[in-house]
Design an enzyme around this catalytic site. Structure first.
Site, PDB file in Angstrom:
ATOM      1  N   SER A  69       0.831  -1.208   0.000  1.00  0.00           N
ATOM      2  CA  SER A  69       0.000   0.000   0.000  1.00  0.00           C
ATOM      3  C   SER A  69       0.866   1.259   0.000  1.00  0.00           C
ATOM      4  O   SER A  69       1.987   1.264   0.490  1.00  0.00           O
ATOM      5  CB  SER A  69      -0.901   0.026   1.229  1.00  0.00           C
ATOM      6  OG  SER A  69      -1.684  -1.148   1.297  1.00  0.00           O
TER       7      SER A  69
HETATM    8  N1  SAH Z   1      -1.232  -3.694   3.552  1.00  0.00           N
HETATM    9  C1  SAH Z   1      -0.712  -4.586   2.538  1.00  0.00           C
HETATM   10  C2  SAH Z   1      -1.595  -4.460   1.332  1.00  0.00           C
HETATM   11  C3  SAH Z   1      -1.445  -5.526   0.339  1.00  0.00           C
HETATM   12  S1  SAH Z   1      -2.569  -5.404  -1.022  1.00  0.00           S
HETATM   13  C4  SAH Z   1       0.714  -4.198   2.237  1.00  0.00           C
HETATM   14  O1  SAH Z   1       1.083  -3.067   2.506  1.00  0.00           O
HETATM   15  O2  SAH Z   1       1.461  -5.024   1.711  1.00  0.00           O
HETATM   16  C5  SAH Z   1      -4.011  -6.209  -0.394  1.00  0.00           C
HETATM   17  C6  SAH Z   1      -3.858  -7.619   0.047  1.00  0.00           C
HETATM   18  O3  SAH Z   1      -5.169  -8.107   0.346  1.00  0.00           O
HETATM   19  C7  SAH Z   1      -3.281  -8.574  -1.002  1.00  0.00           C
HETATM   20  O4  SAH Z   1      -2.162  -9.215  -0.460  1.00  0.00           O
HETATM   21  C8  SAH Z   1      -4.441  -9.555  -1.269  1.00  0.00           C
HETATM   22  O5  SAH Z   1      -4.010 -10.873  -1.521  1.00  0.00           O
HETATM   23  C9  SAH Z   1      -5.213  -9.469   0.025  1.00  0.00           C
HETATM   24  N2  SAH Z   1      -6.610  -9.912  -0.067  1.00  0.00           N
HETATM   25  C10 SAH Z   1      -7.509  -9.682  -1.058  1.00  0.00           C
HETATM   26  N3  SAH Z   1      -8.690 -10.257  -0.765  1.00  0.00           N
HETATM   27  C11 SAH Z   1      -8.528 -10.873   0.441  1.00  0.00           C
HETATM   28  C12 SAH Z   1      -9.392 -11.662   1.271  1.00  0.00           C
HETATM   29  N4  SAH Z   1     -10.640 -11.945   0.933  1.00  0.00           N
HETATM   30  N5  SAH Z   1      -8.884 -12.139   2.428  1.00  0.00           N
HETATM   31  C13 SAH Z   1      -7.607 -11.879   2.799  1.00  0.00           C
HETATM   32  N6  SAH Z   1      -6.743 -11.138   2.067  1.00  0.00           N
HETATM   33  C14 SAH Z   1      -7.211 -10.655   0.892  1.00  0.00           C
END
Ligand code: SAH
Length: 219
Positions: A69
């Site tokens: 993010s």
């Molecule tokens: N805060 C994280 C954001 C990653 S992007 C960072 O800074 O790295 C969002 C993440 O949400 C991805 O890794 C994706 O796989 C996850 N995601 C999407 N749908 C999801 C769900 N239903 N349950 C758990 N994780 C999910």
């Protein structure tokens, strides 16, 4: 580029301070949140080839078609979550590389985090271990159903955007608990702050945002 330049240039304290300054200019007010942005080594959460860009205020690829993010959004969400309160238990949906999880762990007694892509979760766990952080519990699961075993939570923070707010997440909030969640289709997402009250839920609009979609099931 020699290692000397790399070491003091791209990931140096000065570079991190500049990121915090930028977030402050963009409206982040909490000194505690800005400090944590200054102190958290974001370059350890991305591929080495991207380390030189780790302190830019942008999302970056972390593999599996996902992104770390944008620092501004992480700061904005956590600022909204902790405003005027102490939090004991917080659930994060979407661990990703674990950057936001580590920032959260500095403000919360116990962080629970779920990620649906196992490859990302395993790497994030390694980072928590290497950074010697002990108040994060991480699980490979679909966050659409929250983490019932540890509910209720004083806060829930969601890092991927569903089309509508999952009922399970609202139900796993304690009274006065806050849910910070991006909602809507790609290109028209809103970041919402939902607060549970004695007789229902209050909703506040925080910002226009752009998150990866929240998917179902695990991978
Ligand atoms: N805060 C994280 C954001 C990653 S992007 C960072 O800074 O790295 C969002 C993440 O949400 C991805 O890794 C994706 O796989 C996850 N995601 C999407 N749908 C999801 C769900 N239903 N349950 C758990 N994780 C999910």
């Amino acid at each position: 580029m020699n290692s000397h330049h790399y070491g003091i240039g791209m990931t140096s304290q000065r570079t991190r301070n500049r990121l915090a300054e930028k977030l402050q200019e963009m409206g982040i007010e909490s000194e505690a949140v800005l400090d944590s942005i200054r102190n958290t080594p974001r370059h350890l959460f991305v591929d080495e080839a991207l380390a030189s860009r780790a302190y830019e205020n942008t999302a970056l690829p972390i593999g599996f078609s996902q992104t770390i993010s944008q620092p501004y959004i992480v700061a904005k969400m956590i600022e909204a979550l902790i405003k005027d309160r102490k939090l004991e238990k917080v659930l994060e949906v979407g661990t990703g590389c674990g950057y936001q999880t580590v920032i959260l762990s500095q403000f919360v007694q116990q962080v629970y985090t779920v990620e649906r892509i196992n490859g990302l979760l395993m790497k994030a766990r390694e980072r928590f271990h290497e950074l010697n952080i002990r108040n994060i519990r991480a699980k490979h699961a679909d966050g659409n159903i929250g983490w019932p075993q540890y509910a209720l939570f004083d806060g829930i923070i969601v890092a991927a955007a569903p089309i509508g707010v999952p009922e399970a997440l609202k139900e796993q909030l304690s009274i006065d608990g806050r849910l910070i969640i991006p909602v809507g289709k790609t290109g028209e997402q809103k970041l919402l702050l939902i607060t549970r009250t004695i007789d229902g839920y209050e909703e506040e609009y925080l910002d226009a945002v752009s998150f990866v979609p929240m998917l179902g099931g695990t991978n």
